[in-house]
Write an enzyme that holds these catalytic residues in place. Sequence first.
Site: not given
Length: 465
Positions: A80, A82, A162
């Site tokens: 996907d 983002d 992260d």
Amino acid sequence: MFTRVANFCRKVLSREESEAEQAVARPQVTVIPREQHAISRKDISENALKVMYRLNKAGYEAWLVGGGVRDLLLGKKPKDFDVTTNATPEQVRKLFRNCRLVGRRFRLAHVMFGPEIIEVATFRGHHEGNVSDRTTSQRGQNGMLLRDNIFGSIEEDAQRRDFTINSLYYSVADFTVRDYVGGMKDLKDGVIRLIGNPETRYREDPVRMLRAVRFAAKLGMRISPETAEPIPRLATLLNDIPPARLFEESLKLLQAGYGYETYKLLCEYHLFQPLFPTITRYFTENGDSPMERIIEQVLKNTDTRIHNDMRVNPAFLFAAMFWYPLLETAQKIAQESGLTYHDAFALAMNDVLDEACRSLAIPKRLTTLTRDIWQLQLRMSRRQGKRAWKLLEHPKFRAAYDLLALRAEVERNAELQRLVKWWGEFQVSAPPDQKGMLNELDEEPSPRRRTRRPRKRAPRREGTA
């Protein structure tokens, strides 16, 4: 008068200190031009490009970020895409009619194009701990971020992500990649490195420990020592994560094509126990019990099916993983209560699944299928008369047969292996041949029925009427 002057000086000094800290904390950006990276627009989703172009046209920044950029740089096909922007979620919604806002903990915009969803996030900012921030930022007593809706700049956003390899930004405005945290070097070196202080970041969101392991297994990378060190001692923080979220994470860990490697890392870093406490109780020192062998084999089989573009079902995975704890529980209930094994087996299914769901909120649609697969195991040996044909018509017969084959393989049981061979031949045989196979069963001498002792009255189980 003196007090007012002192307060004024204090404000000026604190402002200067704050600006100095921000200057020191501001990361150095590395801009990688188009000719020095492998990302091409033809490899990016058309819908993601539409979103970025419209944001740019409206005067906002728009960057492709996260796993999509990482995978493109590695030459992989992203699952996907983002997008991150300086537009707020409400501003994004005004630009796209096919947009809805989701999430309370992290406010996001989902721009929907049929089955494809482009996730658009606003740049995240740092937490200053101001009183006015409590409506947008909130931490629990253990340091976990309960709400994180403080917006900031792209530089702050890069620091809030992260891992370094997930903090790379691609622009359709000039086709450059921006790196604020050394992600390009870690990507080349094959290193999973957490941004910031590892213990603080894990306490903010303990699921980051699972993500570190998942990326290491999926990408074939190693976890940096400072990122790995706190994981075993902080693993119990996962007990504070909602079971529904852990269920979704468990599927990403075990049903993404790298389940076996992920499983080994989960065990190494003591992360498997918070997810599957029922199973870890039955682990052995040498790791060679039937339960441990069936977990390894079902994960290897699942990985193979995914890489061959074949369907997988979590219900079958759970049926295999929990099979031997189920047998132990059923045997214990039968011995303690005097119930028939069939009744004890039914109660054991409830106990095992109830405990599993306390850690992972496994949906009822899956636990129902898992029960079917388990119950069919008891019926597979009873083939006389019309039983075999009825069993063959059951919608979960194939899954039950596959579990039977797995059991025969890991137990190295000759009787189970003969049963697997029989069912394998029966399901592909023509009706006349099937009838012949059943006639042969009828001619076999039936086992001598043992005289049963009178059954003890079952004690009343707690919590039942």
